[in-house]
Every structure is written in structure tokens, then in C-alpha cells.
Scaffold this motif. Structure first.
Motif, PDB file in Angstrom:
ATOM      1  N   PRO A 109      97.083  80.726  38.405  1.00  0.00           N
ATOM      2  CA  PRO A 109      96.203  81.632  39.156  1.00  0.00           C
ATOM      3  C   PRO A 109      95.797  81.014  40.492  1.00  0.00           C
ATOM      4  CG  PRO A 109      95.450  81.371  36.880  1.00  0.00           C
ATOM      5  CD  PRO A 109      96.519  80.341  37.101  1.00  0.00           C
ATOM      6  N   PRO A 110      95.574  81.828  41.517  1.00  0.00           N
ATOM      7  CA  PRO A 110      95.041  81.297  42.774  1.00  0.00           C
ATOM      8  C   PRO A 110      93.750  80.525  42.505  1.00  0.00           C
ATOM      9  CG  PRO A 110      95.695  83.591  43.042  1.00  0.00           C
ATOM     10  CD  PRO A 110      95.778  83.291  41.574  1.00  0.00           C
ATOM     11  N   ALA A 111      93.627  79.352  43.117  1.00  0.00           N
ATOM     12  CA  ALA A 111      92.474  78.484  42.844  1.00  0.00           C
ATOM     13  C   ALA A 111      91.824  78.041  44.143  1.00  0.00           C
ATOM     14  CB  ALA A 111      92.905  77.277  42.016  1.00  0.00           C
ATOM     15  N   PRO A 112      91.013  78.905  44.776  1.00  0.00           N
ATOM     16  CA  PRO A 112      90.337  78.514  46.024  1.00  0.00           C
ATOM     17  C   PRO A 112      89.393  77.337  45.799  1.00  0.00           C
ATOM     18  CG  PRO A 112      90.233  80.894  45.674  1.00  0.00           C
ATOM     19  CD  PRO A 112      90.731  80.295  44.405  1.00  0.00           C
ATOM     20  N   TYR A 113      89.199  76.558  46.858  1.00  0.00           N
ATOM     21  CA  TYR A 113      88.245  75.444  46.787  1.00  0.00           C
ATOM     22  C   TYR A 113      86.830  75.968  46.569  1.00  0.00           C
ATOM     23  CZ  TYR A 113      85.124  71.731  48.327  1.00  0.00           C
ATOM     24  OH  TYR A 113      84.101  70.818  48.396  1.00  0.00           O
ATOM     25  N   TYR A 114      86.496  77.063  47.270  1.00  0.00           N
ATOM     26  CA  TYR A 114      85.163  77.640  47.115  1.00  0.00           C
ATOM     27  C   TYR A 114      85.094  78.430  45.813  1.00  0.00           C
ATOM     28  CZ  TYR A 114      83.841  76.524  51.929  1.00  0.00           C
ATOM     29  OH  TYR A 114      83.525  75.880  53.093  1.00  0.00           O
ATOM     30  N   THR A 115      84.136  78.067  44.979  1.00  0.00           N
ATOM     31  CA  THR A 115      83.875  78.767  43.730  1.00  0.00           C
ATOM     32  C   THR A 115      82.377  78.967  43.597  1.00  0.00           C
ATOM     33  OG1 THR A 115      83.605  76.728  42.437  1.00  0.00           O
ATOM     34  CG2 THR A 115      85.858  77.589  42.671  1.00  0.00           C
ATOM     35  N   ALA A 116      81.972  79.626  42.523  1.00  0.00           N
ATOM     36  CA  ALA A 116      80.543  79.792  42.269  1.00  0.00           C
ATOM     37  C   ALA A 116      79.857  78.453  42.087  1.00  0.00           C
ATOM     38  CB  ALA A 116      80.337  80.662  41.029  1.00  0.00           C
ATOM     39  N   GLY A 117      80.635  77.416  41.730  1.00  0.00           N
ATOM     40  CA  GLY A 117      80.061  76.092  41.542  1.00  0.00           C
ATOM     41  C   GLY A 117      80.046  75.247  42.795  1.00  0.00           C
ATOM     42  N   THR A 118      81.059  75.380  43.671  1.00  0.00           N
ATOM     43  CA  THR A 118      81.132  74.536  44.864  1.00  0.00           C
ATOM     44  C   THR A 118      80.433  75.152  46.071  1.00  0.00           C
ATOM     45  OG1 THR A 118      83.257  75.504  45.541  1.00  0.00           O
ATOM     46  CG2 THR A 118      83.336  73.532  44.133  1.00  0.00           C
ATOM     47  N   ALA A 119      80.256  76.473  46.084  1.00  0.00           N
ATOM     48  CA  ALA A 119      79.654  77.144  47.255  1.00  0.00           C
ATOM     49  C   ALA A 119      78.719  78.248  46.788  1.00  0.00           C
ATOM     50  CB  ALA A 119      80.741  77.691  48.160  1.00  0.00           C
ATOM     51  N   THR A 120      77.742  77.877  45.989  1.00  0.00           N
ATOM     52  CA  THR A 120      76.834  78.853  45.369  1.00  0.00           C
ATOM     53  C   THR A 120      76.080  79.679  46.400  1.00  0.00           C
ATOM     54  OG1 THR A 120      76.529  77.214  43.615  1.00  0.00           O
ATOM     55  CG2 THR A 120      75.037  79.105  43.621  1.00  0.00           C
ATOM     56  N   GLY A 121      75.738  79.085  47.529  1.00  0.00           N
ATOM     57  CA  GLY A 121      74.979  79.797  48.544  1.00  0.00           C
ATOM     58  C   GLY A 121      75.825  80.410  49.635  1.00  0.00           C
ATOM     59  N   TYR A 122      77.141  80.289  49.559  1.00  0.00           N
ATOM     60  CA  TYR A 122      78.032  80.748  50.633  1.00  0.00           C
ATOM     61  C   TYR A 122      78.996  81.826  50.148  1.00  0.00           C
ATOM     62  CZ  TYR A 122      81.248  80.240  54.666  1.00  0.00           C
ATOM     63  OH  TYR A 122      82.021  80.456  55.776  1.00  0.00           O
ATOM     64  N   LEU A 123      79.679  81.556  49.030  1.00  0.00           N
ATOM     65  CA  LEU A 123      80.720  82.452  48.550  1.00  0.00           C
ATOM     66  C   LEU A 123      80.217  83.841  48.191  1.00  0.00           C
ATOM     67  CD1 LEU A 123      83.671  82.891  47.751  1.00  0.00           C
ATOM     68  CD2 LEU A 123      83.122  81.926  45.500  1.00  0.00           C
ATOM     69  N   PRO A 124      79.088  83.997  47.489  1.00  0.00           N
ATOM     70  CA  PRO A 124      78.663  85.356  47.112  1.00  0.00           C
ATOM     71  C   PRO A 124      78.516  86.302  48.301  1.00  0.00           C
ATOM     72  CG  PRO A 124      77.434  83.744  45.851  1.00  0.00           C
ATOM     73  CD  PRO A 124      78.204  82.973  46.886  1.00  0.00           C
ATOM     74  N   GLY A 125      78.014  85.787  49.422  1.00  0.00           N
ATOM     75  CA  GLY A 125      77.871  86.630  50.600  1.00  0.00           C
ATOM     76  C   GLY A 125      79.205  87.086  51.151  1.00  0.00           C
ATOM     77  N   ILE A 126      80.204  86.195  51.129  1.00  0.00           N
ATOM     78  CA  ILE A 126      81.542  86.549  51.605  1.00  0.00           C
ATOM     79  C   ILE A 126      82.140  87.645  50.745  1.00  0.00           C
ATOM     80  CG2 ILE A 126      83.907  85.686  51.877  1.00  0.00           C
ATOM     81  CD1 ILE A 126      82.682  82.950  52.544  1.00  0.00           C
ATOM     82  N   LEU A 127      82.038  87.496  49.449  1.00  0.00           N
ATOM     83  CA  LEU A 127      82.590  88.498  48.537  1.00  0.00           C
ATOM     84  C   LEU A 127      81.854  89.827  48.674  1.00  0.00           C
ATOM     85  CD1 LEU A 127      83.115  86.319  45.324  1.00  0.00           C
ATOM     86  CD2 LEU A 127      84.760  86.845  47.133  1.00  0.00           C
ATOM     87  N   ALA A 128      80.543  89.773  48.839  1.00  0.00           N
ATOM     88  CA  ALA A 128      79.767  91.007  48.956  1.00  0.00           C
ATOM     89  C   ALA A 128      80.121  91.771  50.225  1.00  0.00           C
ATOM     90  CB  ALA A 128      78.270  90.688  48.924  1.00  0.00           C
ATOM     91  N   ARG A 129      80.337  91.050  51.332  1.00  0.00           N
ATOM     92  CA  ARG A 129      80.680  91.730  52.586  1.00  0.00           C
ATOM     93  C   ARG A 129      81.979  92.510  52.467  1.00  0.00           C
ATOM     94  NH1 ARG A 129      78.456  87.082  54.849  1.00  0.00           N
ATOM     95  NH2 ARG A 129      80.474  86.045  55.088  1.00  0.00           N
ATOM     96  N   HIS A 130      82.868  92.043  51.605  1.00  0.00           N
ATOM     97  CA  HIS A 130      84.147  92.729  51.416  1.00  0.00           C
ATOM     98  C   HIS A 130      84.155  93.597  50.164  1.00  0.00           C
ATOM     99  CE1 HIS A 130      85.152  89.493  54.224  1.00  0.00           C
ATOM    100  NE2 HIS A 130      86.167  90.242  54.596  1.00  0.00           N
ATOM    101  N   ARG A 131      82.964  93.747  49.556  1.00  0.00           N
ATOM    102  CA  ARG A 131      82.809  94.546  48.345  1.00  0.00           C
ATOM    103  C   ARG A 131      83.742  94.058  47.241  1.00  0.00           C
ATOM    104  NH1 ARG A 131      81.759 100.784  50.405  1.00  0.00           N
ATOM    105  NH2 ARG A 131      80.079 100.251  51.855  1.00  0.00           N
ATOM    106  N   LEU A 132      83.908  92.750  47.176  1.00  0.00           N
ATOM    107  CA  LEU A 132      84.749  92.146  46.149  1.00  0.00           C
ATOM    108  C   LEU A 132      83.932  91.196  45.282  1.00  0.00           C
ATOM    109  CD1 LEU A 132      87.995  91.419  48.200  1.00  0.00           C
ATOM    110  CD2 LEU A 132      87.612  93.229  46.531  1.00  0.00           C
ATOM    111  N   ASP A 133      82.597  91.453  45.234  1.00  0.00           N
ATOM    112  CA  ASP A 133      81.757  90.617  44.388  1.00  0.00           C
ATOM    113  C   ASP A 133      81.825  91.047  42.933  1.00  0.00           C
ATOM    114  OD1 ASP A 133      80.648  92.927  45.418  1.00  0.00           O
ATOM    115  OD2 ASP A 133      78.581  92.239  45.216  1.00  0.00           O
TER     116      ASP A 133
END
Length: 430
Positions: A363-387
Motif C-alpha cells: 500500500p502507498p505509505a506516505p511519511y505523514y500519518t496521523a502519528g507523525t503529523a497530527t496537527g498538519y495532515l488532517p487539515g490537508i485531507l479536509a481541504r480536499h474532502r478526503l478526511d
């Protein structure tokens, strides 16, 4: 599902882009990397990620990709289209945040090792800012293309510096380098404008005054202002102060003109390319055209002209007016991917063929995950409606109504961003 590589079959490639310049990079990259993969033919399908920089039909027609016009989709729509596995390769020609969001969306489609598409991404030109941010947002693709030996070293260093897998970094080159070598006869001076560099009105007006002044000083030369977009159109960056509006107040002479269209066609008639830091400089240098990177506004990171340190191209309008023609440093050209011995896509095609031959890919394994970028990744996913996971396809009238409402809302939003907001901002400057 990926095509078998033991016999000649059609390699199915999807390109998802978010602007005219990234569509150009993505489409041409797809053509370069898909060619001659174990004897496979290539069928390339284009998609545009809907957003504020969605190009017009005119812009797409001038890209010179040689492919049918791409279809406009949202991120969730794209994931729905690739869910069934009709593609062997997906090229993500997007801004970093969009790449990251799509990588997480694709990882949800294939949470276990599977016969999934090979994921490819990279950069449309010179990487002169946000190196770490942009690269880490692209981590998780199977191949992250570097346009030069210089970029390859920097990309690997960033990934290794955070403990991320750097094996995805693969050296290639800008896919649009080419064209007829300079024959030393053309005397046309072309200034390659950029939508966001420089940003200040005073700086843009200064550059135009010097360009018009050069035309008056040399009435025997054709002086061309090469523009990326027309007023109201947008490209990779939003252009708040279009050059074609600013130049009206300068009363340019008859030998001065504006030009749009494919950069390669303009370079065919160019004897001197002048810019602040446009990727057009690399296209010009590849052909051997004298290329000037201006120092008039300083050599500064926000301008991007610091990328050309050591190139031999840094110069000023005063020197150009006096007849100076820069000579590029050959070692710099090789290190920065302008001179590429052999086919720069051989390594990419070899890696791609090896990945396509595998029965399953992780599976694709980005460096940023809910564990490595807790305060950054959710906003990125939400902006693209992929949260959240992509919804299942709706049915019948309800789906049609929802689609129509979304289209109307998106149209109104785009009109506001592309047409109304720039007018309001300009009025605020009066």
C-alpha cells in the motif's frame, strides 16, 4: 490492474493535474515514461483536479501535450474512477498538498498488498522554495522524479534526514526540454514573464519599463513579452497584476509585442531569453540560446533567481542594453539537468517496468500519518474532502441532483476567485 509485461499490451496511464503547467508536465512525463515499457503501447487519459487554477480550453490547447482535453473531476471522483483498477500507472501532477491527500485516498483503496497502479509524481520545474515541505507532501508515491542530479541529491537528503524511505527518488529530466538548437541567427529578445515573480507592482512596472526601454534602444530588434495567461485566466500561481495591463501605460514602440502560446514555438525565433527565474530559462539553455537571469531586483530566494548561481546567466538590464550575451557554464548545465547524456528517462522506465512486473505492490505509505503529523495532515485531507473514505456511488435522481448542486456551487466559487476577487483587490489598491 497492471498490464502483463511478457507480451505486447496496452499500458493504461492516468494523469491528474491541477493547472495548465502541471498538465503539460504530467502529460509529457506520461508519454516519456510509458514509452517502450517491455514493448507495451500506451493509452493516456487526462484528468483535471477541480480548483481555482483550473485552466481554460485555450490554455490547454497551447500546452502542446498532444493529448485529448482532460476531464475535470474532484479528488473523490477521481478515486471512484480508479477504484476498479483500470489503470496501470497514475501520474499525480499536482501541488504538494493535493498529492498528499490523493496518496492517502489511494492508500484507502488498497490497504493491503495488491495489484494496484504505480504512483508517480514530481515537480514541473525549478524547485527553489519549500523544498522539505513539498517533498514530504509527495512522499508515498512509488516514484518521485527529480529533474537533475542536483535535485536527486537534495531529494534523497530530505527523505533520509527524517528517516523516510528515499528509494522512490528517481532521476529524470524536465519532459519538455527539446526543440531546434539555436543557430545563432535570431535577434529577437524575449522576456519570459511569471505570474507571481515578482509580486510587487513597482517591481513588475520596473521590469516592463526596462523591457520597453530596450525595445526603444534597439529599434532593429523585435522585443517580445511572453505571457503565460490572459486576464481572468489562472495558471499554477494566481496573477494579481497582469503585465499586459501594466504595459498599457508605457506606450511601447512598434517593435514591441505581446505573445502567448506554446513556449517552444516562441523559442524557435528567440535570440536572447530574459527572465527573473522562469523554467523557460532551462528550455532556452537546453537549446543553446543566450539566456539572461536578471539581478536588477536582487539575487533573492523569494525571486528564485538564486537557483542560477554559478550558471553564468546572472546579469542586469544595463549590461544587456550594452550588448552583453551571457554564456552558460557547461558543468552547471549538466548538474542541473539541462544537458543530459543519453536518455534521462531510462532509469525511470527501468524502475517502472520492475514495479509493473511485481504480482502485488505494498500500500502507498506516505511519511505523514496521523502519528507523525497530527496537527498538519488532517487539515490537508479536509481541504480536499478526503478526511473520510470515498463514499460509495449514489443512485438515480438523488445523485444527479447532488451533482448539479455541487457543479453550480463550484462554478460560483470559481467565478468569485478568478474574476471578482482580483477586481476587489485591485480596487483596494487605488
Amino acid at each position: 490492474m497492471p498490464a502483463e509485461t511478457s507480451s505486447r499490451k496496452t499500458l493504461r496511464v492516468a494523469v491528474l493535474a491541477d493547472s495548465d503547467t502541471r498538465w503539460k508536465w504530467g502529460a509529457l512525463t506520461a508519454r516519456r515514461i510509458a514509452g517502450d515499457i517491455s514493448g507495451a503501447d500506451a493509452a493516456i487519459t487526462g484528468f483535471l483536479l477541480r480548483g481555482r487554477a483550473t485552466p481554460t480550453a485555450r490554455q490547454l490547447g497551447e500546452v502542446g501535450a498532444g493529448l485529448p482535453a482532460p476531464r475535470e473531476v474532484t479528488g473523490t471522483e477521481f478515486l471512484g474512477l480508479v477504484r476498479g483498477g483500470p489503470y496501470d500507472v497514475i501520474v499525480l501532477a499536482l501541488v504538494g498538498g493535493s498529492v498528499q491527500a490523493l496518496l492517502h485516498g489511494l492508500a484507502r483503496l488498497w490497504p493491503q498488498p495488491a495489484r494496484r497502479p504505480v504512483l508517480v509524481t514530481g515537480y514541473v520545474g525549478v524547485v527553489y522554495e519549500k523544498l522539505a515541505d513539498g517533498l514530504l507532501l509527495r512522499h508515498g508515491a512509488d516514484l518521485v522524479l527529480a529533474n537533475s542530479p542536483y535535485d536527486e541529491e537534495r531529494f534523497r537528503a530530505v527523505y533520509e534526514g527524517v528517516g523516510a524511505d528515499a528509494s522512490c527518488v528517481t532521476r529524470a529530466a524536465l519532459p519538455f526540454l527539446g526543440g531546434t538548437p539555436y543557430g545563432g541567427v535570431a535577434d529577437t529578445v524575449v522576456f519570459a514573464a511569471q505570474p507571481s515573480v515578482p509580486e510587487r507592482r513597482a517591481d513588475r512596472t520596473y521590469l516592463l519599463r526596462r523591457l520597453v526601454g530596450h525595445a526603444r534602444l534597439h529599434p532593429d530588434r523585435e522585443v517580445v513579452l511572453k505571457l503565460r495567461s490572459k486576464p481572468g485566466e489562472h495558471t499554477t500561481h494566481i496573477e494579481e497584476l497582469p503585465y499586459q495591463r501594466l504595459v498599457r501605460d508605457l506606450a511601447p514602440p512598434p517593435n514591441f509585442r505581446l505573445a502567448y502560446g506554446h513556449m517552444g514555438d516562441v523559442l524557435d525565433r528567440t535570440g536572447l531569453l530574459v527572465t527573473v527565474s522562469s523554467t523557460a530559462a532551462l528550455e532556452s539553455l537546453h537549446r543553446g540560446i543566450p539566456t539572461a537571469v536578471l539581478t536588477d531586483l536582487g539575487v533573492r530566494e523569494p525571486l528564485g533567481n538564486h537557483h542560477f548561481l554559478g550558471s553564468g546567466c546572472l546579469t542586469s538590464w544595463d549590461r544587456l542594453d550594452a550588448g552583453h550575451r551571457p554564456e552558460a557554464d557547461e558543468q552547471w548545465l549538466v548538474r542541473h539537468g539541462v544537458r543530459t547524456p543519453g536518455d534521462p528517462y531510462d532509469a525511470v522506465r527501468a524502475k517502472l517496468a520492475a514495479l509493473l512486473a511485481q504480482p502485488r505492490l505494498a500500500p502507498p505509505a506516505p511519511y505523514y500519518t496521523a502519528g507523525t503529523a497530527t496537527g498538519y495532515l488532517p487539515g490537508i485531507l479536509a481541504r480536499h474532502r478526503l478526511d473520510e473514505a470515498p463514499p460509495e456511488r449514489g443512485s438515480g435522481v438523488r445523485q444527479a441532483v447532488r451533482h448539479a448542486v455541487r457543479e453550480a456551487a463550484r462554478g460560483a466559487y470559481r467565478h468569485g476567485v478568478q474574476r471578482v476577487a482580483p477586481v476587489i483587490r485591485r480596487m483596494g489598491e487605488l
